[in-house]
Scaffold this motif. Structure first.
Motif, PDB file in Angstrom:
ATOM      1  N   ARG A  31       0.025  -7.175   6.906  1.00 39.91           N
ATOM      2  CA  ARG A  31       0.247  -6.501   5.637  1.00 39.91           C
ATOM      3  C   ARG A  31      -0.321  -5.082   5.672  1.00 39.91           C
ATOM      4  N   PHE A  32      -1.490  -4.963   6.274  1.00 39.36           N
ATOM      5  CA  PHE A  32      -2.185  -3.681   6.262  1.00 39.36           C
ATOM      6  C   PHE A  32      -1.527  -2.674   7.198  1.00 39.36           C
ATOM      7  N   GLY A  77     -10.782 -10.326   5.211  1.00 35.10           N
ATOM      8  CA  GLY A  77      -9.808 -10.978   4.351  1.00 35.10           C
ATOM      9  C   GLY A  77      -8.578 -10.120   4.115  1.00 35.10           C
ATOM     10  N   ILE A  78      -8.355  -9.128   4.991  1.00 34.33           N
ATOM     11  CA  ILE A  78      -7.179  -8.270   4.871  1.00 34.33           C
ATOM     12  C   ILE A  78      -6.221  -8.647   5.988  1.00 34.33           C
ATOM     13  N   ASN A  79      -5.019  -9.071   5.621  1.00 33.49           N
ATOM     14  CA  ASN A  79      -4.075  -9.469   6.652  1.00 33.49           C
ATOM     15  C   ASN A  79      -3.621  -8.255   7.458  1.00 33.49           C
ATOM     16  N   LEU A 110     -10.386  -6.337  10.338  1.00 33.22           N
ATOM     17  CA  LEU A 110      -9.551  -6.436   9.135  1.00 33.22           C
ATOM     18  C   LEU A 110      -9.421  -7.891   8.720  1.00 33.22           C
ATOM     19  N   ASP A 111      -9.142  -8.739   9.709  1.00 32.89           N
ATOM     20  CA  ASP A 111      -8.972 -10.159   9.435  1.00 32.89           C
ATOM     21  C   ASP A 111     -10.218 -10.746   8.772  1.00 32.89           C
ATOM     22  N   ARG A 136       0.840  -1.207   0.000  1.00 31.28           N
ATOM     23  CA  ARG A 136       0.000   0.000   0.000  1.00 31.28           C
ATOM     24  C   ARG A 136       0.869   1.250   0.000  1.00 31.28           C
TER      25      ARG A 136
END
Lengths: 268, 263
Positions: A149-150, A144-146, A140-141, A48
């Motif tokens: 990573r985020f 489906g957003i790790n 977030l989890d 990002r």
């Protein structure tokens, strides 16, 4: 008596288990962070970039004034302290060597790291910790957003770039501080101070400092993120973890400094 | 009434430390219906929900969603599954650093290649769906509790999920706002034929929204069936819950003395 012995071994066992648990958690975090920073971008999952820019501004750009002020004073103080001893030998010109080498090799990286640990490492822990407490990390989890990573990867990339940059600024302004003091109070001729510094400094001195700074950036981010993710609930724990992140970041920075300095001493 | 199964749980056991929280649960959740998981505080219903949305891994047991076991999925397939579900957390769990529009757009930006104008349109659609038109530039901290939950639903709906999970949607809300939220849940269910799973302990909500009820007590299922069957149930524990009776005084005086003296 047997009870006491039992208690003693029980204590050792519990401590060991909890220590091993922590080691496991740290290993998992390090593994995740490097997977999402290095490997997943190659598999087409973009980093990002806008978040990286935001973090660069927050951790790097906004820290420039404080780093500049502190480094200037450290340079001045160092020159004064050096002069105090060197004057006895009539070797005042060597203030330039001492200021240049000690700032680039040691004081620049370490003091910058301590400033950043206090400014940004604690902020990472508090930010991630309060997100964890408010279930935002879980949210977030489930989207489906790790979370690593985020949240962590942009901070890591930002600090990997900004820690050496801030250290370079520290080096420059610190030497400038020493220079200004030397040419005024110590009445050293400006050109000879400059020439002396250039002669004394090797590329190696600056580079080892910057390599250390890079490593400190990684350490500070990981420690902040680790303590942030350790929060389970509540504002009190966020505060405790923030404190813990600063303390352990400074400790680990000193430890890695020792490690790298020994390494460089023998191999460079 | 023949029901298609959406989620099937088999022999689910889980621990917090040494305490067994869920004790060998087996049940199925029907497709395109509103299933309500009810039970007193601390009975493990939120823990159960966390297992269904793959936040926690059980010590033992399987959770099959459309025949696939989510406890054994790897990261990539799990993400595919997570795209098909939406979750509303108890405190809505909106990201406080972002506006409502960015919050709703987040899953779209992360999982799709849609262009910004299209994302804008979808975001406005979702916010309108939950009755928050015009609030796109607000930050979560500027909203009331009820509005936050609505925004949370908008975000959960962003990817047009097949499943929606709600963790105590009416907790901490006044009765009017809570009723409004129930209406919204019914509306979503009617309009999109979603499979809804709602964890709650609010009696009015249960009777309003539930098609199917799973009642937990101390980590075990004490009732499972349709809402009609619940009303007709003669089980004492179920009745106690429905009539809001406190549990009987469990101690005798001697036991109580032992407890307070610590022996």
């Amino acid at each position: 008596m047997p009870l006491r012995v039992e208690n003693f071994f029980g204590l050792i066992g519990r401590r060991t288990l909890s220590f091993l648990n922590n080691v496991h958690d740290v290993a998992c975090l390090v593994n995740d962070v490097f997977y999402w920073t290095l490997i997943s971008p190659m598999r087409g999952k973009q980093i990002r970039f806008r978040a990286v820019i935001t973090e660069i501004v927050r951790t790097g750009y906004n820290a420039v004034p404080i780093v500049a002020v502190i480094s200037f004073f450290v340079g001045v103080i160092l020159a004064l302290q050096a002069a105090y001893q060197l004057r006895k030998f009539g070797a005042l010109i060597y203030v330039a060597d001492l200021v240049g080498v000690s700032i680039t090799r040691e004081l620049g990286p370490i003091i910058t790291a301590i400033i950043v640990a206090g400014r940004s490492g604690s902020a990472f822990a508090a930010e991630i910790g309060s997100m964890k407490a408010a279930e935002e990390v879980d949210a977030l989890d489930t989207m489906g957003i790790n979370p690593v990573r985020f949240l962590v990867v942009p901070k890591l990339i930002a600090l990997m770039l900004m820690q050496p940059a801030l250290t370079a600024i520290f080096d420059l302004i610190g030497m400038l501080g020493g220079f200004l003091l030397a040419i005024t109070l110590l009445e050293i001729y400006p050109y000879s101070y400059y020439a002396q510094t250039v002669n004394a400094l090797l590329i190696k001195d600056v580079m080892t400092g910057l390599v250390k700074a890079w490593a400190f950036g990684v350490v500070i981010t990981l420690v902040g993120a680790y303590h942030g993710f350790k929060v389970s609930a509540g504002a009190e724990e966020v505060g405790m973890r923030t404190t813990a992140s600063v303390v352990s970041a400074i400790f680990l920075v000193i430890f890695f400094d020792f490690f790298f300095t020994t390494l460089f001493y023998y191999f460079l | 009434m023949q029901m298609e199964t959406a989620i099937e749980v088999n022999g689910l056991i889980t621990y917090y430390g040494k305490r067994e929280v869920l004790k060998n649960l087996s049940f199925s959740i029907p497709q395109s219906m509103t299933t309500v998981i009810v039970g007193g505080s601390g009975c493990g219903k939120t823990t159960l929900l966390k297992h269904l949305i793959a936040l926690l891994k059980p010590a033992k047991g399987t959770i099959n969603i459309h025949g696939k076991d989510i406890t054994k999925m790897n990261e990539t397939t799990l993400i595919e599954f997570k795209k098909k579900m939406g979750v509303l957390f108890q405190g809505a769990a909106l990201l406080n650093s972002m506006t409502l529009a960015d919050n709703v757009a987040l899953p779209l930006r992360e999982h799709t290649q849609l262009k910004q104008p299209i994302i804008d349109i979808i975001v406005r659609m979702k916010l309108d769906l939950v009755g928050l038109t015009g609030f796109d530039t607000y930050y979560p901290a500027q909203l009331s509790g009820g509005m936050k939950k609505r925004a949370g639903i908008a975000r959960a709906m962003a990817m047009d999920p097949e499943f929606l999970f709600f963790d105590e949607p009416s907790a901490g809300l006044d009765p009017v706002t809570a009723a409004g939220l129930d209406e919204l849940i019914i509306k979503l269910h009617k309009a999109f034929k979603l499979t809804l799973v709602v964890v709650t302990h609010e009696l009015p909500s249960i009777f309003k929204i539930a098609d199917y009820v799973i009642m937990l007590d101390a980590g075990t299922i004490i009732f499972i069936g349709t809402i009609e069957e619940l009303k007709a149930s003669t089980s004492p524990k179920v009745k106690m819950f429905l009539q809001r009776q406190a549990e009987e005084e469990p101690y005798r005086p001697e036991d109580y003395f032992k407890i307070i003296s610590g022996s």
